[in-house]
Design a protein around this motif. Sequence first.
Motif, mmCIF file in Angstrom:
data_model
loop_
_atom_site.group_PDB
_atom_site.id
_atom_site.type_symbol
_atom_site.label_atom_id
_atom_site.label_comp_id
_atom_site.label_asym_id
_atom_site.label_seq_id
_atom_site.Cartn_x
_atom_site.Cartn_y
_atom_site.Cartn_z
ATOM 1 N N GLN A 110 0.908 -1.309 -0.164
ATOM 2 C CA GLN A 110 -0.105 0.082 0.057
ATOM 3 C C GLN A 110 1.057 1.401 0.020
ATOM 4 O O GLN A 110 0.622 2.154 -0.811
ATOM 5 N N MET A 114 1.367 4.018 -3.126
ATOM 6 C CA MET A 114 0.797 5.346 -3.159
ATOM 7 C C MET A 114 1.817 6.365 -3.310
ATOM 8 O O MET A 114 1.670 7.142 -3.835
ATOM 9 N N ALA A 137 -4.871 10.259 -0.425
ATOM 10 C CA ALA A 137 -5.449 9.337 1.080
ATOM 11 C C ALA A 137 -6.836 9.981 1.371
ATOM 12 O O ALA A 137 -7.640 9.024 1.380
ATOM 13 N N LEU A 140 -9.672 8.807 -1.221
ATOM 14 C CA LEU A 140 -9.712 7.278 -0.971
ATOM 15 C C LEU A 140 -10.647 6.971 0.096
ATOM 16 O O LEU A 140 -11.502 6.204 0.167
ATOM 17 N N ALA A 141 -10.086 7.709 1.106
ATOM 18 C CA ALA A 141 -10.886 7.569 2.502
ATOM 19 C C ALA A 141 -12.259 7.953 2.362
ATOM 20 O O ALA A 141 -13.431 7.097 2.919
ATOM 21 N N LEU A 295 -4.266 1.368 -6.204
ATOM 22 C CA LEU A 295 -4.311 1.928 -4.521
ATOM 23 C C LEU A 295 -5.730 1.543 -4.182
ATOM 24 O O LEU A 295 -5.790 1.279 -3.041
ATOM 25 N N ASN A 298 -6.168 -2.386 -3.355
ATOM 26 C CA ASN A 298 -5.379 -2.922 -2.299
ATOM 27 C C ASN A 298 -5.852 -2.357 -1.150
ATOM 28 O O ASN A 298 -5.477 -2.890 -0.150
ATOM 29 N N THR A 299 -6.380 -1.239 -1.111
ATOM 30 C CA THR A 299 -6.882 -0.747 0.168
ATOM 31 C C THR A 299 -7.977 -1.527 0.969
ATOM 32 O O THR A 299 -8.129 -1.714 2.459
ATOM 33 N N LEU A 325 -11.445 0.812 6.884
ATOM 34 C CA LEU A 325 -11.367 1.436 5.596
ATOM 35 C C LEU A 325 -10.705 2.809 5.843
ATOM 36 O O LEU A 325 -9.793 2.937 4.953
ATOM 37 N N THR A 328 -7.092 2.574 6.769
ATOM 38 C CA THR A 328 -6.025 1.941 6.098
ATOM 39 C C THR A 328 -5.845 3.038 4.728
ATOM 40 O O THR A 328 -4.579 3.137 4.457
ATOM 41 N N ALA A 329 -6.979 3.792 4.353
ATOM 42 C CA ALA A 329 -6.682 4.542 3.351
ATOM 43 C C ALA A 329 -5.867 5.954 3.857
ATOM 44 O O ALA A 329 -4.728 6.265 3.111
ATOM 45 N N SER A 332 -1.881 5.318 4.236
ATOM 46 C CA SER A 332 -1.134 5.054 2.928
ATOM 47 C C SER A 332 -0.357 6.410 2.745
ATOM 48 O O SER A 332 0.481 6.176 1.723
#
Length: 441
Positions: A110, A114, A137, A140-141, A295, A298-299, A325, A328-329, A332
């Motif tokens: 991860q 990124m 990030a 993605l989050a 990305l 894989n998250t 989630l 994790t985002a 990264s």
Amino acid sequence: MSETRTDVTALDRSSVRSYLREMGPSWVAGAIAAGPATMGSLITAGGSYDYALFWVVVLSAIAGALAQYLAMRLGLLTERGIVGVIEDHLGDTWAWLLVLDVVLAAGSAQLLIMKTVAAVSATLTGIDARVWGVVWALVLAAGLATQGYRFLEAVAKVLVTGVVITFVASLFVVPFDMGAAVSGLVPSLPRGSALVAAGILGGAVHITLITMHSYTMGTRGWLREEYSLATFDVIASMLVAFGIYSVSIFLVVASVLASGDLSTVEAANALGPLVGESAKWLFLLGLAGAAVSTLGGNTIVLPFLVADKLGWGTTVEDDRYRWLLVATALLSAPGAFIGGPVLSQLALVLAIGTVGTPFAIAAVLYLLNSEVVPESNSTFSNLGGLTLLLVSGGLAANFVWEQVAGGLDLLSGAILVFAAALGIATAGLFAKFVREEAVLA
């Protein structure tokens, strides 16, 4: 055990149209496979060995599709996530071992994915890569926390399709030698190319892809009745789309780039003065799409398995999973601040993941040949799975040997311990299966 076989051949034209609309879960796996690490291996292979490793590129798509097919069978026939199935039928220790395996493989990947996304974004815009790391990030989050898996699947299908079209378009502006490409389909391993070949195969047959597939199908609500659809999904994503992606990148690089030391971004920039700016920008756009889709895919891998092991839900309706989630985002983002050459770092992460892959394949094969599933595995599927196990095990052993031969330090020592633990676990699964078969006989 029943010998009933699920019919996967009864396809008519209306079914194909319906499947094209409904397919999706395997495209998330394809999005991860078609990422910067695989691209780096393809660039090294084409730049260093011309067309000689073309056969490995083609083989990787076939092997990747087979691995996903086996994972798909386990997910659909049990209608559960792989961690829960292992915990119920093998025990808590085996389940935790698989979770730890994935945490190490997906977590390290991860950060470097990124780093690649941020570097490509910086090249395209001129804005500092570290700023892009934070921006991506947050995006993605927010996307995963509010929309969940369906958001990711929709993005993956669009981006992977766009990436494939982009790299195919590159072939029309980059001349390549068809005769030399055909000769590269004859298996051979030029001196020093074994690790590069391992990287190409490892990108398609990887623990993250195998373990996540039961969860993505479960999130879509696919059950045994969707077996034909799920099979079509695997073929369209891993065999066709991922295969075209790999072949296109390899042919472009093998045709015009003479250095295997290029990074993914440097390879794109090098195309400009050689064959024109159009090739450079097509390559950059394809790289950007591949990096972003990887990305996102894989998250979700790590949260799926951790949540399942902890007994949480694996959709955003469960707030605990939602925040996993998000965490994790956001975690990264520091990947954009990592220094050093990204290509060698990606190769290392891919190789570490390859060390963990044989155990995942062995677990899937064990479960598919046990009372866990209502249908016995076919001889063809078992032979294919065993071949995958032997190939991935050989690649992993080769990587570990090189690490140890270079002298033991903290990193190589940790890799050796990790590989030894998973090797013992894989052998233990095999011994357990043999004992059970002996009892039944």
